[in-house]
Scaffold this active site. Structure first.
Site, PDB file in Angstrom:
ATOM      1  N   ASN A  10       0.863  -1.289  -0.064  1.00  0.00           N
ATOM      2  CA  ASN A  10      -0.033   0.049  -0.211  1.00  0.00           C
ATOM      3  C   ASN A  10       0.801   1.250  -0.032  1.00  0.00           C
ATOM      4  O   ASN A  10       1.382   1.512   0.931  1.00  0.00           O
ATOM      5  CB  ASN A  10      -0.728  -0.181   1.337  1.00  0.00           C
ATOM      6  CG  ASN A  10      -1.625   1.045   1.270  1.00  0.00           C
ATOM      7  OD1 ASN A  10      -1.691   1.878   0.384  1.00  0.00           O
ATOM      8  ND2 ASN A  10      -2.256   1.445   2.547  1.00  0.00           N
ATOM      9  N   TRP A  11       1.078   1.837  -1.059  1.00  0.00           N
ATOM     10  CA  TRP A  11       1.965   3.061  -1.192  1.00  0.00           C
ATOM     11  C   TRP A  11       1.253   4.239  -0.876  1.00  0.00           C
ATOM     12  O   TRP A  11       1.733   5.415  -0.837  1.00  0.00           O
ATOM     13  CB  TRP A  11       2.274   3.125  -2.688  1.00  0.00           C
ATOM     14  CG  TRP A  11       3.227   2.121  -3.198  1.00  0.00           C
ATOM     15  CD1 TRP A  11       3.946   1.314  -2.354  1.00  0.00           C
ATOM     16  CD2 TRP A  11       4.022   1.891  -4.453  1.00  0.00           C
ATOM     17  NE1 TRP A  11       4.772   0.401  -3.147  1.00  0.00           N
ATOM     18  CE2 TRP A  11       4.968   0.859  -4.133  1.00  0.00           C
ATOM     19  CE3 TRP A  11       3.797   2.588  -5.776  1.00  0.00           C
ATOM     20  CZ2 TRP A  11       5.671   0.447  -5.381  1.00  0.00           C
ATOM     21  CZ3 TRP A  11       4.386   2.260  -6.813  1.00  0.00           C
ATOM     22  CH2 TRP A  11       5.509   1.054  -6.591  1.00  0.00           C
ATOM     23  N   LYS A  12      -0.065   4.486  -0.477  1.00  0.00           N
ATOM     24  CA  LYS A  12      -0.505   5.656   0.065  1.00  0.00           C
ATOM     25  C   LYS A  12      -0.381   6.900  -0.859  1.00  0.00           C
ATOM     26  O   LYS A  12      -0.482   6.634  -2.145  1.00  0.00           O
ATOM     27  CB  LYS A  12       0.038   5.815   1.582  1.00  0.00           C
ATOM     28  CG  LYS A  12      -0.345   4.500   2.327  1.00  0.00           C
ATOM     29  CD  LYS A  12      -0.036   4.742   3.761  1.00  0.00           C
ATOM     30  CE  LYS A  12      -0.239   3.575   4.652  1.00  0.00           C
ATOM     31  NZ  LYS A  12      -0.148   3.650   5.935  1.00  0.00           N
ATOM     32  N   HIS A  99      -9.583   1.409   4.539  1.00  0.00           N
ATOM     33  CA  HIS A  99      -8.577   1.734   5.295  1.00  0.00           C
ATOM     34  C   HIS A  99      -8.775   2.602   6.372  1.00  0.00           C
ATOM     35  O   HIS A  99      -9.351   3.853   6.458  1.00  0.00           O
ATOM     36  CB  HIS A  99      -7.363   2.108   4.555  1.00  0.00           C
ATOM     37  CG  HIS A  99      -5.953   2.267   5.125  1.00  0.00           C
ATOM     38  ND1 HIS A  99      -5.549   3.273   5.888  1.00  0.00           N
ATOM     39  CD2 HIS A  99      -4.985   1.363   4.889  1.00  0.00           C
ATOM     40  CE1 HIS A  99      -4.358   2.790   6.373  1.00  0.00           C
ATOM     41  NE2 HIS A  99      -4.230   1.635   5.647  1.00  0.00           N
ATOM     42  N   GLU A 170      -5.796  -4.610  10.519  1.00  0.00           N
ATOM     43  CA  GLU A 170      -4.938  -3.716  10.705  1.00  0.00           C
ATOM     44  C   GLU A 170      -5.151  -2.771  12.135  1.00  0.00           C
ATOM     45  O   GLU A 170      -5.973  -1.994  12.004  1.00  0.00           O
ATOM     46  CB  GLU A 170      -4.604  -2.531   9.598  1.00  0.00           C
ATOM     47  CG  GLU A 170      -4.592  -3.307   8.378  1.00  0.00           C
ATOM     48  CD  GLU A 170      -3.604  -2.102   7.410  1.00  0.00           C
ATOM     49  OE1 GLU A 170      -2.601  -2.509   6.755  1.00  0.00           O
ATOM     50  OE2 GLU A 170      -4.283  -1.247   7.045  1.00  0.00           O
ATOM     51  N   GLY A 176       2.104   2.437  10.578  1.00  0.00           N
ATOM     52  CA  GLY A 176       3.236   3.486  10.340  1.00  0.00           C
ATOM     53  C   GLY A 176       3.735   4.128  11.696  1.00  0.00           C
ATOM     54  O   GLY A 176       4.561   5.138  11.709  1.00  0.00           O
ATOM     55  N   SER A 213       2.812  -1.774  10.379  1.00  0.00           N
ATOM     56  CA  SER A 213       4.589  -1.971  10.440  1.00  0.00           C
ATOM     57  C   SER A 213       5.043  -3.339  10.175  1.00  0.00           C
ATOM     58  O   SER A 213       6.086  -3.652  10.705  1.00  0.00           O
ATOM     59  CB  SER A 213       4.683  -1.703  12.052  1.00  0.00           C
ATOM     60  OG  SER A 213       4.328  -0.295  12.277  1.00  0.00           O
ATOM     61  N   GLY A 234       2.648  -1.032   4.185  1.00  0.00           N
ATOM     62  CA  GLY A 234       2.748   0.205   3.778  1.00  0.00           C
ATOM     63  C   GLY A 234       4.261   0.774   3.744  1.00  0.00           C
ATOM     64  O   GLY A 234       5.023   0.467   2.648  1.00  0.00           O
ATOM     65  N   GLY A 235       4.714   1.365   4.730  1.00  0.00           N
ATOM     66  CA  GLY A 235       6.124   1.994   4.445  1.00  0.00           C
ATOM     67  C   GLY A 235       7.161   0.924   3.993  1.00  0.00           C
ATOM     68  O   GLY A 235       8.098   1.548   3.097  1.00  0.00           O
TER      69      GLY A 235
HETATM   70  P1  PGA Z   1       2.594   0.689   7.629  1.00  0.00           P
HETATM   71  O1  PGA Z   1       1.135   0.822   6.813  1.00  0.00           O
HETATM   72  O2  PGA Z   1       3.161  -0.887   7.002  1.00  0.00           O
HETATM   73  O3  PGA Z   1       3.356   1.708   7.070  1.00  0.00           O
HETATM   74  O4  PGA Z   1       2.440   0.403   8.853  1.00  0.00           O
HETATM   75  C1  PGA Z   1       0.252  -0.428   6.704  1.00  0.00           C
HETATM   76  C2  PGA Z   1      -1.131  -0.007   5.847  1.00  0.00           C
HETATM   77  O5  PGA Z   1      -1.198   1.093   6.326  1.00  0.00           O
HETATM   78  O6  PGA Z   1      -1.912  -0.617   5.411  1.00  0.00           O
END
Ligand code: PGA
Length: 254
Positions: A10-12, A99, A170, A176, A213, A234-235
């Site tokens: 998920n690149w947001k 999300h 999640e 994050g 995370s 995400g990150g």
């Molecule tokens: P994260 O994000 O891996 O940066 O915690 C996960 C997400 O929001 O899907």
């Protein structure tokens, strides 16, 4: 874990169209020769703007694309909105829905999430529905009640085999933040959610992902949980190295 793990990046609101396209171009060669797409399924969710450019590089190959959101309907006078049909045409085959960032910053409710799930199915997209409790909800012992409320909006509706579904658990406080949920807690919650899904809705039918995370070091621990079928990342998915390493880690589990 009976089914092949599913990894969704998920690149947001990160990466330009140029950067996304170049990632798509470089990814294939990095996976070539060792990645078994039937053993680890890989999906990337860039910004909607980058879908088309990435799809051109990925072609009919095994890396699938997802959108991060959709709006209801097919077409119409809805300034600024992108329907599932447009996203599908641009190359998306899945769509992340509900999300916690959409729920929090864009006021998405459980009822809207349920409507968006229908809209995804109507557009031929697989919805990836995110659920999870906030820190305050967890601290006051409401995790299960929150998850049940978020999920019941979509699980009470009858579903057929043309309506694929992915659920991502999640915990909001783990997104994050670098604060990863304990694997045993995730295992227990995933087990409970799997029971709610019902015996007929096994992992082949509804993959259950963990997100929050996740990184190459902790991914393996989550994938070893019997009721967890993949991860929403995400990150750690923003670098080519991160994605390639996570595919490798996931493939080692199979
Ligand atoms: P994260 O994000 O891996 O940066 O915690 C996960 C997400 O929001 O899907």
């Amino acid at each position: 874990m009976a089914m092949s793990p599913l990894l969704i990046a998920n690149w947001k609101m990160y990466k330009t169209v140029e950067e996304s396209a170049s990632f798509a171009r470089l990814l294939g060669p990095r996976l070539e020769g060792w990645w078994k797409p039937q053993a680890v399924r890989l999906v990337i969710a860039p910004t909607s703007l980058a879908l088309f450019a990435m799809a051109r590089h990925l072609g009919d190959g095994p890396v699938a694309l997802a959108a991060q959101n959709l709006e209801l309907g097919r077409e119409g006078a809805f300034t600024g909105a992108l329907s599932g049909y447009l996203l599908h045409e641009a190359g998306a085959r899945l769509v992340i829905i509900g999300h916690s960032e959409r729920r929090r910053y864009f006021a998405e409710t459980d009822a809207l999430v349920a409507e968006k799930v229908d809209a995804a199915w109507n557009a031929g997209l697989t919805p990836v529905v995110c659920v999870g409790e906030t820190e305050a909800e967890r601290d006051s012992g409401q995790t299960e009640a929150v998850l049940k409320r978020q999920l019941s909006a979509i699980l009470t509706k009858p579903r057929d085999e043309h309506q694929p579904l992915v659920i991502a658990y999640e915990p909001v406080w783990a997104i994050g933040t670098g604060r990863v949920a304990k694997t045993e807690d995730v295992g227990q919650i995933a087990h409970t959610v799997r029971q709610w899904l019902g015996t007929s809705q096994g992992p082949e039918d509804v993959p259950l992902l963990y997100g929050g995370s996740v990184n190459p070091d902790n991914l393996g621990g989550f994938l070893r949980l019997p009721d967890v079928n993949g991860a929403l990342v995400g990150g750690a998915s923003l670098t080519l190295e991160g994605v390639v390493t996570m595919v490798r880690v996931a493939q080692e589990q199979t």
